[in-house]
Design an enzyme around this catalytic site. Sequence first.
Site, PDB file in Angstrom:
ATOM      1  N   TYR A  24      47.361  49.006   9.825  1.00 45.21           N
ATOM      2  CA  TYR A  24      47.334  49.577  11.174  1.00 45.21           C
ATOM      3  C   TYR A  24      48.667  49.480  11.925  1.00 45.21           C
ATOM      4  CZ  TYR A  24      42.319  49.486  10.279  1.00 45.21           C
ATOM      5  OH  TYR A  24      41.084  49.683   9.729  1.00 45.21           O
ATOM      6  N   ASN A  76      39.117  57.645  19.000  1.00 46.39           N
ATOM      7  CA  ASN A  76      39.178  56.897  17.740  1.00 46.39           C
ATOM      8  C   ASN A  76      37.917  56.039  17.745  1.00 46.39           C
ATOM      9  OD1 ASN A  76      39.510  55.250  15.575  1.00 46.39           O
ATOM     10  ND2 ASN A  76      41.653  54.730  16.003  1.00 46.39           N
ATOM     11  N   HIS A  82      31.869  56.132  11.011  1.00 44.63           N
ATOM     12  CA  HIS A  82      31.151  56.265   9.749  1.00 44.63           C
ATOM     13  C   HIS A  82      29.653  55.977   9.873  1.00 44.63           C
ATOM     14  CE1 HIS A  82      35.345  56.059   8.680  1.00 44.63           C
ATOM     15  NE2 HIS A  82      35.426  54.815   9.134  1.00 44.63           N
ATOM     16  N   ASP A  89      26.102  62.970  18.794  1.00 43.82           N
ATOM     17  CA  ASP A  89      25.238  63.739  19.704  1.00 43.82           C
ATOM     18  C   ASP A  89      25.850  63.833  21.098  1.00 43.82           C
ATOM     19  OD1 ASP A  89      23.358  64.275  17.767  1.00 43.82           O
ATOM     20  OD2 ASP A  89      22.051  62.601  18.297  1.00 43.82           O
ATOM     21  N   HIS A 102      42.534  58.786  13.800  1.00 40.36           N
ATOM     22  CA  HIS A 102      42.510  57.507  13.090  1.00 40.36           C
ATOM     23  C   HIS A 102      43.937  57.090  12.806  1.00 40.36           C
ATOM     24  CE1 HIS A 102      38.231  57.741  12.622  1.00 40.36           C
ATOM     25  NE2 HIS A 102      38.389  59.004  12.295  1.00 40.36           N
ATOM     26  N   SER A 104      44.904  54.983  10.455  1.00 41.58           N
ATOM     27  CA  SER A 104      45.102  54.978   8.997  1.00 41.58           C
ATOM     28  C   SER A 104      44.585  56.288   8.405  1.00 41.58           C
ATOM     29  CB  SER A 104      44.350  53.795   8.383  1.00 41.58           C
ATOM     30  OG  SER A 104      42.950  53.942   8.575  1.00 41.58           O
ATOM     31  N   ARG A 113      34.631  55.012   4.132  1.00 43.86           N
ATOM     32  CA  ARG A 113      35.414  55.472   5.298  1.00 43.86           C
ATOM     33  C   ARG A 113      35.714  56.963   5.216  1.00 43.86           C
ATOM     34  NH1 ARG A 113      37.152  50.727   7.945  1.00 43.86           N
ATOM     35  NH2 ARG A 113      37.441  49.042   6.472  1.00 43.86           N
TER      36      ARG A 113
HETATM   37  O1  CA2 Z   1      42.296  54.035  11.060  1.00 44.46           O
HETATM   38  C1  CA2 Z   1      41.625  53.963  12.095  1.00 44.46           C
HETATM   39  O2  CA2 Z   1      42.079  54.197  13.209  1.00 44.46           O
HETATM   40  C2  CA2 Z   1      40.174  53.475  12.006  1.00 44.46           C
HETATM   41  O3  CA2 Z   1      39.410  54.216  12.947  1.00 44.46           O
HETATM   42  C3  CA2 Z   1      40.212  52.012  12.381  1.00 44.46           C
HETATM   43  C4  CA2 Z   1      38.854  51.310  12.236  1.00 44.46           C
HETATM   44  C5  CA2 Z   1      38.236  51.595  10.876  1.00 44.46           C
HETATM   45  O4  CA2 Z   1      36.924  51.058  10.832  1.00 44.46           O
HETATM   46  C6  CA2 Z   1      38.177  53.071  10.568  1.00 44.46           C
HETATM   47  O5  CA2 Z   1      37.636  53.249   9.280  1.00 44.46           O
HETATM   48  C7  CA2 Z   1      39.560  53.690  10.631  1.00 44.46           C
HETATM   49  C8  CA2 Z   1      39.041  49.797  12.391  1.00 44.46           C
HETATM   50  C9  CA2 Z   1      39.490  49.418  13.753  1.00 44.46           C
HETATM   51  C10 CA2 Z   1      39.780  47.956  13.746  1.00 44.46           C
HETATM   52  O6  CA2 Z   1      41.126  47.807  14.012  1.00 44.46           O
HETATM   53  C11 CA2 Z   1      41.720  46.629  13.758  1.00 44.46           C
HETATM   54  C12 CA2 Z   1      43.079  46.605  13.939  1.00 44.46           C
HETATM   55  C13 CA2 Z   1      43.776  45.467  13.700  1.00 44.46           C
HETATM   56  C14 CA2 Z   1      43.117  44.344  13.278  1.00 44.46           C
HETATM   57  C15 CA2 Z   1      41.764  44.376  13.092  1.00 44.46           C
HETATM   58  C16 CA2 Z   1      41.061  45.512  13.339  1.00 44.46           C
END
Ligand code: CA2
Length: 153
Positions: A24, A76, A82, A89, A102, A104, A113
């Site tokens: 991230y 986001n 997911h 809705d 997103h 990532s 994902r």
């Molecule tokens: O890539 C993205 O922005 C996601 O939406 C981030 C989510 C993940 O569940 C999606 O599949 C993709 C996770 C957000 C949590 O973000 C963190 C960032 C740093 C440390 C821990 C969690």
Amino acid sequence: MSKTVYVLNGPNLNLLGEREPEIYGSATLADVEKLCRNAAKQYALAVEFRQSNHEGEIIDWIHEARAANAAGLVINPAGYTHTSVAILDALLALEAPVIEVHVSNIHARETYRRHSYVSQAAHGVICGFGIEGYALAISGLAAMIGGRNRKKD
Ligand code: CA2
């Protein structure tokens, strides 16, 4: 239509920059907010920037954006991407364009994902550009809503 764009962030994004920098990056959510405000300024748009770890709160904010006649919504949904038919809705009830972001590239990660419920309500989807994806989303939204008359610096 108002000139406000809602930027909503789902669960755990408050931890951005604190863990998993290899996925991230090292920017924080405060950095993302700054980036969004700067991008929106270019198109004379205001930003409502929010983050919640609670699905219902995110849904309430989508309803708020609808009631406020927001110009658009960038979301986001994080992990709810997911899983959440309820967020889908709520977004389907919004007339304004929705951009899903997103940080990532969700398609290059775990299989679970790769499917997004939210994409069905999105006019555009951006992933894999790091936090820059939020600025891209705001530019794309501005173009969609006819904000081609970009403000001169
Ligand atoms: O890539 C993205 O922005 C996601 O939406 C981030 C989510 C993940 O569940 C999606 O599949 C993709 C996770 C957000 C949590 O973000 C963190 C960032 C740093 C440390 C821990 C969690």
